[in-house]
Design a protein around this motif. Structure first.
Motif, PDB file in Angstrom:
ATOM      1  N   THR A  91       0.822  -1.203   0.000  1.00 51.15           N
ATOM      2  CA  THR A  91       0.000   0.000   0.000  1.00 51.15           C
ATOM      3  C   THR A  91       0.857   1.255   0.000  1.00 51.15           C
ATOM      4  O   THR A  91       0.793   2.054  -0.933  1.00 51.15           O
ATOM      5  CB  THR A  91      -0.969   0.003   1.194  1.00 51.15           C
ATOM      6  OG1 THR A  91      -1.760  -1.171   1.145  1.00 51.15           O
ATOM      7  CG2 THR A  91      -1.878   1.218   1.142  1.00 51.15           C
ATOM      8  N   ALA A  92       1.657   1.429   1.027  1.00 47.45           N
ATOM      9  CA  ALA A  92       2.417   2.678   1.147  1.00 47.45           C
ATOM     10  C   ALA A  92       3.437   2.828   0.020  1.00 47.45           C
ATOM     11  O   ALA A  92       3.428   3.829  -0.700  1.00 47.45           O
ATOM     12  CB  ALA A  92       3.095   2.738   2.508  1.00 47.45           C
ATOM     13  N   LEU A  93       4.284   1.846  -0.157  1.00 46.69           N
ATOM     14  CA  LEU A  93       5.322   1.952  -1.178  1.00 46.69           C
ATOM     15  C   LEU A  93       4.743   1.860  -2.587  1.00 46.69           C
ATOM     16  O   LEU A  93       5.030   2.696  -3.444  1.00 46.69           O
ATOM     17  CB  LEU A  93       6.380   0.854  -0.967  1.00 46.69           C
ATOM     18  CG  LEU A  93       7.533   0.839  -1.957  1.00 46.69           C
ATOM     19  CD1 LEU A  93       8.336   2.134  -1.845  1.00 46.69           C
ATOM     20  CD2 LEU A  93       8.426  -0.360  -1.694  1.00 46.69           C
ATOM     21  N   GLY A  94       3.909   0.855  -2.811  1.00 49.20           N
ATOM     22  CA  GLY A  94       3.329   0.661  -4.141  1.00 49.20           C
ATOM     23  C   GLY A  94       2.504   1.835  -4.609  1.00 49.20           C
ATOM     24  O   GLY A  94       2.650   2.302  -5.746  1.00 49.20           O
ATOM     25  N   HIS A  95       1.656   2.346  -3.751  1.00 51.43           N
ATOM     26  CA  HIS A  95       0.808   3.472  -4.151  1.00 51.43           C
ATOM     27  C   HIS A  95       1.601   4.763  -4.258  1.00 51.43           C
ATOM     28  O   HIS A  95       1.289   5.616  -5.086  1.00 51.43           O
ATOM     29  CB  HIS A  95      -0.380   3.625  -3.195  1.00 51.43           C
ATOM     30  CG  HIS A  95      -1.435   2.595  -3.420  1.00 51.43           C
ATOM     31  ND1 HIS A  95      -2.514   2.817  -4.232  1.00 51.43           N
ATOM     32  CD2 HIS A  95      -1.563   1.331  -2.959  1.00 51.43           C
ATOM     33  CE1 HIS A  95      -3.271   1.743  -4.256  1.00 51.43           C
ATOM     34  NE2 HIS A  95      -2.710   0.827  -3.492  1.00 51.43           N
ATOM     35  N   SER A  96       2.628   4.922  -3.439  1.00 49.76           N
ATOM     36  CA  SER A  96       3.478   6.115  -3.576  1.00 49.76           C
ATOM     37  C   SER A  96       4.166   6.122  -4.935  1.00 49.76           C
ATOM     38  O   SER A  96       4.227   7.153  -5.604  1.00 49.76           O
ATOM     39  CB  SER A  96       4.533   6.158  -2.464  1.00 49.76           C
ATOM     40  OG  SER A  96       3.922   6.322  -1.214  1.00 49.76           O
ATOM     41  N   LEU A  97       4.661   4.958  -5.354  1.00 51.54           N
ATOM     42  CA  LEU A  97       5.287   4.861  -6.674  1.00 51.54           C
ATOM     43  C   LEU A  97       4.266   5.082  -7.781  1.00 51.54           C
ATOM     44  O   LEU A  97       4.555   5.736  -8.787  1.00 51.54           O
ATOM     45  CB  LEU A  97       5.974   3.501  -6.834  1.00 51.54           C
ATOM     46  CG  LEU A  97       7.201   3.277  -5.960  1.00 51.54           C
ATOM     47  CD1 LEU A  97       7.662   1.822  -6.045  1.00 51.54           C
ATOM     48  CD2 LEU A  97       8.318   4.221  -6.340  1.00 51.54           C
TER      49      LEU A  97
END
Length: 158
Positions: A91-97
């Motif tokens: 969620t955090a890393l994937g969506h930030s990217l």
């Protein structure tokens, strides 16, 4: 084509089926996701994707506080560390990217490419849960994957 692929994935149109309800919740989630992407596209040029994701997570966490009082976590207490890792990585890393990619792609292109997620879910279910995909799963997944490939080629030409 993606919606046709999802339609083929549904084994039957029966609202009592938990499978169909899951698919409908997924479609609603996709609609919400698309709405979020349209809103964030306006801000991605001024703010970093990580900042936008942090703001979104903060708002969602505040909205979900009432759920904490109505949920029983006894059955999942041993899984909480894994859920936190899953939340941080996907969620955090994937969506930030993903949000950062909106600087380089249109919302429609990024969303269509992102619609390959069910394919990865099917593959992971095969390897981790030993779930054997049905013929409809292969046909629906192929339509979704074809859409992603066509959109990737189309966006490179544009």
């Amino acid at each position: 084509m993606v919606l046709l692929g999802i339609y083929i994935l549904a084994p039957e149109i029966n609202f009592e089926s938990t499978y169909l309800r899951g698919i409908l919740l997924g479609v609603f989630s996709a609609f919400s996701y698309a709405l979020r992407n349209l809103i964030l596209k306006r801000h991605v040029s001024r703010y970093d994707g990580t900042v936008l994701m942090m703001q979104q997570c903060t708002i969602v966490a505040l909205l979900l506080i009432p759920v904490l009082f109505n949920i029983n976590i006894e059955q999942i207490q041993t899984q909480i560390p894994f859920l936190l890792i899953l939340g941080l990585v996907t969620t955090a890393l994937g969506h930030s990217l993903f949000i950062s990619s909106l600087k380089h792609f249109s919302v429609s292109t990024a969303s269509i490419i992102g619609s390959a997620q069910p394919i990865f879910g099917i593959i992971m279910a095969y390897f981790f849960l030993n779930e054997i995909p049905t013929l409809n799963t292969f046909i629906g997944g192929s339509l979704i994957l074809a859409t992603v490939i066509i959109e990737s080629i189309r966006s490179k030409k544009a």
